[in-house]
Design an enzyme around this catalytic site. Sequence first.
Site, PDB file in Angstrom:
ATOM      1  N   TYR A 136     -26.585   4.040-118.022  1.00  0.00           N
ATOM      2  CA  TYR A 136     -27.213   4.944-118.992  1.00  0.00           C
ATOM      3  C   TYR A 136     -26.316   5.006-120.224  1.00  0.00           C
ATOM      4  O   TYR A 136     -25.109   5.261-120.106  1.00  0.00           O
ATOM      5  CB  TYR A 136     -27.405   6.358-118.417  1.00  0.00           C
ATOM      6  N   LYS A 193     -19.153  13.430-125.986  1.00  0.00           N
ATOM      7  CA  LYS A 193     -19.142  14.572-125.061  1.00  0.00           C
ATOM      8  C   LYS A 193     -17.874  15.433-125.125  1.00  0.00           C
ATOM      9  O   LYS A 193     -17.860  16.474-125.756  1.00  0.00           O
ATOM     10  CB  LYS A 193     -19.355  14.074-123.634  1.00  0.00           C
ATOM     11  N   ASP A 248     -18.333   2.106-122.430  1.00  0.00           N
ATOM     12  CA  ASP A 248     -18.942   3.385-122.782  1.00  0.00           C
ATOM     13  C   ASP A 248     -18.238   4.472-121.968  1.00  0.00           C
ATOM     14  O   ASP A 248     -18.582   4.720-120.809  1.00  0.00           O
ATOM     15  CB  ASP A 248     -20.453   3.339-122.479  1.00  0.00           C
ATOM     16  N   TYR A 273     -36.058  16.155-121.729  1.00  0.00           N
ATOM     17  CA  TYR A 273     -36.870  15.637-120.628  1.00  0.00           C
ATOM     18  C   TYR A 273     -37.737  16.730-119.997  1.00  0.00           C
ATOM     19  O   TYR A 273     -37.742  16.916-118.787  1.00  0.00           O
ATOM     20  CB  TYR A 273     -35.953  14.995-119.563  1.00  0.00           C
TER      21      TYR A 273
HETATM   22  C1  LIG Z   1     -22.333   7.168-120.552  1.00  0.00           C
HETATM   23  C2  LIG Z   1     -23.148   7.825-121.617  1.00  0.00           C
HETATM   24  N1  LIG Z   1     -23.358   7.190-122.777  1.00  0.00           N
HETATM   25  C3  LIG Z   1     -24.062   7.742-123.775  1.00  0.00           C
HETATM   26  C4  LIG Z   1     -24.623   8.989-123.635  1.00  0.00           C
HETATM   27  C5  LIG Z   1     -25.440   9.591-124.750  1.00  0.00           C
HETATM   28  O1  LIG Z   1     -24.752  10.645-125.337  1.00  0.00           O
HETATM   29  P1  LIG Z   1     -25.552  11.767-126.167  1.00  0.00           P
HETATM   30  O2  LIG Z   1     -26.385  12.504-125.196  1.00  0.00           O
HETATM   31  O3  LIG Z   1     -24.463  12.579-126.800  1.00  0.00           O
HETATM   32  O4  LIG Z   1     -26.359  11.041-127.187  1.00  0.00           O
HETATM   33  C6  LIG Z   1     -24.442   9.687-122.436  1.00  0.00           C
HETATM   34  C7  LIG Z   1     -25.060  11.014-122.233  1.00  0.00           C
HETATM   35  O5  LIG Z   1     -25.258  11.509-121.163  1.00  0.00           O
HETATM   36  C8  LIG Z   1     -23.683   9.100-121.404  1.00  0.00           C
HETATM   37  O6  LIG Z   1     -23.490   9.715-120.220  1.00  0.00           O
END
Ligand SMILES: Cc1ncc(COP(=O)(O)O)c(C=O)c1O
Length: 434
Positions: free
Chosen positions: A148, A278, A249, A20
């Site tokens: 997100y 992560k 998620d 970004y």
């Molecule tokens: C809740 C959530 N899902 C998916 C992602 C995407 O993960 P990545 O950045 O490893 O593609 C993130 C990344 O910040 C996240 O916080």
Amino acid sequence: MNNKQTNLLSFDQHHVWHPYTSMSEPLPSYLVESAQGVVINLASGEKLVDGMASWWSVLHGYNHPRLNTALIEQSRKVSHVMFGGLTHEPAINLCKTLIEITPTPLQKVFLSDSGSVAVEIAIKMAFQYWISKGKTNKNKLLTVRNGYHGDTFATMAVSDPATGMHHMFEQVLHEHYFAPAPQTKINQPWQAQDTIALEKLFSENHQNIAAFIIEPIVQGTGGMRMYHPQYLKTCRALCTKYDVLFIADEIATGLGRTGKLFACEWADISPDIMCLGKTLTGGYITLAATLCTTDIAEVISNGEAGCFMHGPTFMGNPLACAVANASLSLLLEGHWQNQVAAIESYLSENLIPLSQHQRVNDTRVLGSIGVVETRQNVNMANIQKRFVELGVWIRPFGKLIYIMPPYVTTDEQLACLIQAINTVLNEDDCFIDE
Ligand SMILES: Cc1ncc(COP(=O)(O)O)c(C=O)c1O
């Protein structure tokens, strides 16, 4: 800084795209030499206490001897091998542990390379499940605002329309259903009206909805919002009632960050599909996992394709799995509970009072996450520079100055982080006048 370092940074500024970030007017990047424990060492000599855990991922600190050893030992055996037709102990052990520690109905694991991909896989699983059942009209997703889920197209389409700039990508993004974001905060009495709009979307559109996707308990990048567990419980009940798959998620929240091993535990619910990323390798290497129920795996496998239509090159990478196993075994030794509880109590005592500051709109804490929401947007270039001068690594965005440090962070290090936040709150040029 010496000549070599200056040249590296100059090349970086002109040719290397950062997350970004503009390429025509890039914000400065700081050259990292090494990192140890909770401290990032810059090439210029500054030592920064890390408040970000490299975007939620570092749990046990940088340069951890057990994680280093796992990586080195695995590299002596095999660093990578294709996962089609071949398998290996690190991946098998990892999947075994994930099945053991996640809710019981989750029995099948699909490994992949990053969080966004894990969510893409979850979405594809949901669609392929309903296609395999002959219900091809279930081709939409339902989610909530302020979410997100990643930066790829399928994940962007279920992330917040405003921050994900849906208007710009209107022609290329799939349209899904969005309920209002959860309003009842985790520490407020439950407001039953919070799920009325959501229930209406379920009842009116369930025949077209393949899956509901949400970040359990904490909406991260979409606002660092901590919402009531009853919201999540109701989501689960609505998914069951209307025959919609539930995707949790847990990429940011999984593995202890909120004070529970998985944020779903706050509501005592089990999803049909769960995404992890992560934290999986303790912040060492990119790796993600999508877990699903036996029913989903069987329906997909008995459908037209006879298999799940996905298979990334680096699926189940042995180095990543070996580090993940070492990180999980460290985590499951159990210290994380005390560590996260200690961070939570320190932040509650010392970060929450920043809400008295005239520049602050709200402060909130959950587990090892601390958030200061300001009234004005931050001036990124200035505030970042000041944080570095103050010896901390904190990277705010918009009106959010937030920290989610590694679990091994000490009270003294937390004090540095909070002191730095307090200092910048008093500096006008760290904020943008509206
Ligand atoms: C809740 C959530 N899902 C998916 C992602 C995407 O993960 P990545 O950045 O490893 O593609 C993130 C990344 O910040 C996240 O916080």
